[in-house]
Motif scaffolding. Structure first.
Motif, PDB file in Angstrom:
ATOM      1  N   MET A  21      43.643  40.923  24.463  1.00 13.09           N
ATOM      2  CA  MET A  21      43.555  39.696  25.221  1.00 13.09           C
ATOM      3  C   MET A  21      44.904  39.423  25.884  1.00 13.09           C
ATOM      4  N   PRO A  22      44.905  39.232  27.200  1.00 15.64           N
ATOM      5  CA  PRO A  22      46.174  38.971  27.889  1.00 15.64           C
ATOM      6  C   PRO A  22      46.824  37.678  27.396  1.00 15.64           C
ATOM      7  N   GLY A  23      48.134  37.685  27.349  1.00 15.67           N
ATOM      8  CA  GLY A  23      48.867  36.523  26.869  1.00 15.67           C
ATOM      9  C   GLY A  23      49.293  35.559  27.961  1.00 15.67           C
ATOM     10  N   ASN A  24      49.241  36.015  29.223  1.00 16.62           N
ATOM     11  CA  ASN A  24      49.626  35.140  30.325  1.00 16.62           C
ATOM     12  C   ASN A  24      48.934  35.604  31.616  1.00 16.62           C
ATOM     13  N   ILE A  25      49.150  34.876  32.686  1.00 12.88           N
ATOM     14  CA  ILE A  25      48.476  35.171  33.956  1.00 12.88           C
ATOM     15  C   ILE A  25      48.865  36.542  34.490  1.00 12.88           C
ATOM     16  N   LYS A  26      50.141  36.878  34.385  1.00 15.47           N
ATOM     17  CA  LYS A  26      50.606  38.179  34.883  1.00 15.47           C
ATOM     18  C   LYS A  26      49.880  39.324  34.172  1.00 15.47           C
ATOM     19  N   GLU A  27      49.738  39.231  32.855  1.00 11.20           N
ATOM     20  CA  GLU A  27      49.026  40.261  32.091  1.00 11.20           C
ATOM     21  C   GLU A  27      47.538  40.282  32.437  1.00 11.20           C
ATOM     22  N   ALA A  28      46.950  39.095  32.641  1.00 12.75           N
ATOM     23  CA  ALA A  28      45.528  39.024  33.003  1.00 12.75           C
ATOM     24  C   ALA A  28      45.278  39.718  34.333  1.00 12.75           C
ATOM     25  N   LEU A  29      46.143  39.467  35.304  1.00 14.87           N
ATOM     26  CA  LEU A  29      45.980  40.108  36.616  1.00 14.87           C
ATOM     27  C   LEU A  29      46.212  41.614  36.536  1.00 14.87           C
ATOM     28  N   ALA A  30      47.152  42.037  35.713  1.00 13.38           N
ATOM     29  CA  ALA A  30      47.395  43.472  35.549  1.00 13.38           C
ATOM     30  C   ALA A  30      46.156  44.154  34.971  1.00 13.38           C
ATOM     31  N   CYS A  31      45.539  43.550  33.953  1.00 12.72           N
ATOM     32  CA  CYS A  31      44.298  44.101  33.382  1.00 12.72           C
ATOM     33  C   CYS A  31      43.182  44.093  34.417  1.00 12.72           C
ATOM     34  N   TRP A  32      43.078  42.997  35.140  1.00  6.14           N
ATOM     35  CA  TRP A  32      42.013  42.863  36.141  1.00  6.14           C
ATOM     36  C   TRP A  32      42.166  43.946  37.213  1.00  6.14           C
ATOM     37  N   ASN A  33      43.370  44.134  37.711  1.00  7.21           N
ATOM     38  CA  ASN A  33      43.597  45.137  38.757  1.00  7.21           C
ATOM     39  C   ASN A  33      43.406  46.555  38.233  1.00  7.21           C
ATOM     40  N   GLY A  85      34.135  50.696  43.084  1.00  7.64           N
ATOM     41  CA  GLY A  85      34.051  51.114  44.481  1.00  7.64           C
ATOM     42  C   GLY A  85      34.335  49.975  45.445  1.00  7.64           C
ATOM     43  N   HIS A  86      34.563  48.779  44.894  1.00  9.02           N
ATOM     44  CA  HIS A  86      34.793  47.590  45.713  1.00  9.02           C
ATOM     45  C   HIS A  86      36.131  46.951  45.341  1.00  9.02           C
ATOM     46  N   ARG A  87      37.197  47.708  45.444  1.00 14.17           N
ATOM     47  CA  ARG A  87      38.513  47.242  44.999  1.00 14.17           C
ATOM     48  C   ARG A  87      38.937  45.930  45.658  1.00 14.17           C
ATOM     49  N   GLU A  88      38.765  45.837  46.980  1.00 18.57           N
ATOM     50  CA  GLU A  88      39.221  44.648  47.694  1.00 18.57           C
ATOM     51  C   GLU A  88      38.458  43.406  47.238  1.00 18.57           C
ATOM     52  N   ARG A  89      37.160  43.525  47.071  1.00 20.11           N
ATOM     53  CA  ARG A  89      36.374  42.379  46.605  1.00 20.11           C
ATOM     54  C   ARG A  89      36.713  42.042  45.163  1.00 20.11           C
ATOM     55  N   TRP A  90      36.959  43.053  44.353  1.00 21.20           N
ATOM     56  CA  TRP A  90      37.298  42.853  42.947  1.00 21.20           C
ATOM     57  C   TRP A  90      38.571  42.013  42.821  1.00 21.20           C
ATOM     58  N   LYS A  91      39.537  42.242  43.718  1.00 14.78           N
ATOM     59  CA  LYS A  91      40.806  41.518  43.670  1.00 14.78           C
ATOM     60  C   LYS A  91      40.648  40.047  44.029  1.00 14.78           C
ATOM     61  N   ILE A  92      39.579  39.673  44.719  1.00 15.29           N
ATOM     62  CA  ILE A  92      39.346  38.299  45.145  1.00 15.29           C
ATOM     63  C   ILE A  92      38.862  37.427  43.986  1.00 15.29           C
ATOM     64  N   VAL A  93      38.204  38.020  43.010  1.00 14.24           N
ATOM     65  CA  VAL A  93      37.536  37.257  41.952  1.00 14.24           C
ATOM     66  C   VAL A  93      38.470  36.297  41.201  1.00 14.24           C
ATOM     67  N   PRO A  94      39.641  36.728  40.712  1.00 19.48           N
ATOM     68  CA  PRO A  94      40.493  35.760  40.000  1.00 19.48           C
ATOM     69  C   PRO A  94      40.864  34.554  40.866  1.00 19.48           C
ATOM     70  N   ALA A  95      41.160  34.789  42.134  1.00 19.46           N
ATOM     71  CA  ALA A  95      41.508  33.678  43.025  1.00 19.46           C
ATOM     72  C   ALA A  95      40.330  32.726  43.197  1.00 19.46           C
ATOM     73  N   CYS A  96      39.121  33.267  43.278  1.00 17.17           N
ATOM     74  CA  CYS A  96      37.926  32.414  43.381  1.00 17.17           C
ATOM     75  C   CYS A  96      37.762  31.559  42.132  1.00 17.17           C
ATOM     76  N   ILE A  97      37.922  32.174  40.980  1.00 13.05           N
ATOM     77  CA  ILE A  97      37.777  31.441  39.714  1.00 13.05           C
ATOM     78  C   ILE A  97      38.831  30.341  39.616  1.00 13.05           C
ATOM     79  N   TRP A  98      40.087  30.700  39.857  1.00 14.25           N
ATOM     80  CA  TRP A  98      41.165  29.721  39.716  1.00 14.25           C
ATOM     81  C   TRP A  98      41.053  28.613  40.757  1.00 14.25           C
ATOM     82  N   SER A  99      40.690  28.954  41.962  1.00  8.98           N
ATOM     83  CA  SER A  99      40.529  27.947  43.008  1.00  8.98           C
ATOM     84  C   SER A  99      39.408  26.975  42.664  1.00  8.98           C
ATOM     85  N   THR A 100      38.293  27.495  42.201  1.00  6.12           N
ATOM     86  CA  THR A 100      37.160  26.644  41.831  1.00  6.12           C
ATOM     87  C   THR A 100      37.522  25.728  40.671  1.00  6.12           C
TER      88      THR A 100
END
Length: 88
Positions: A1-13, A20-35
């Motif tokens: 389990m990531p301990g901070n945002i930087k680690e969470a994004l590193a795991c996510w990336n 096969g959808h790398r660019e769309r995959w990278k958008i998901v955290p921003a969508c979640i946090w923005s919402t």
């Protein structure tokens, strides 16, 4: 389990690079946090709140908009786009 945002994004990336959808995959955290940020602001400053289901739908709608640059006409549009991401 990531301990901070930087680690969470590193795991996510890292996991998203296998998709096969790398660019769309990278958008998901921003969508979640923005919402969540917008929901938080509504609760704090406007004394309004949405259900969890409505909040999830707002997140998916934002994701769809950021990917397609248009608002979905129906919930089925979001569902079919998400299915296309899974099938690839």
């Amino acid at each position: 389990m990531p301990g901070n945002i930087k680690e969470a994004l590193a795991c996510w990336n890292r996991d998203g690079n296998q998709s096969g959808h790398r660019e769309r995959w990278k958008i998901v955290p921003a969508c979640i946090w923005s919402t969540i940020w917008l929901e938080r602001n509504q609760r704090c400053f406007e004394n309004k709140s949405c259900s969890m289901e409505k909040t999830k739908l707002k997140c998916l709608t934002l994701f769809y908009f950021w990917c397609k640059h248009e608002y979905p006409h129906e919930d089925e549009d979001i569902t079919s786009m998400l299915e296309s991401l899974r099938s690839s």
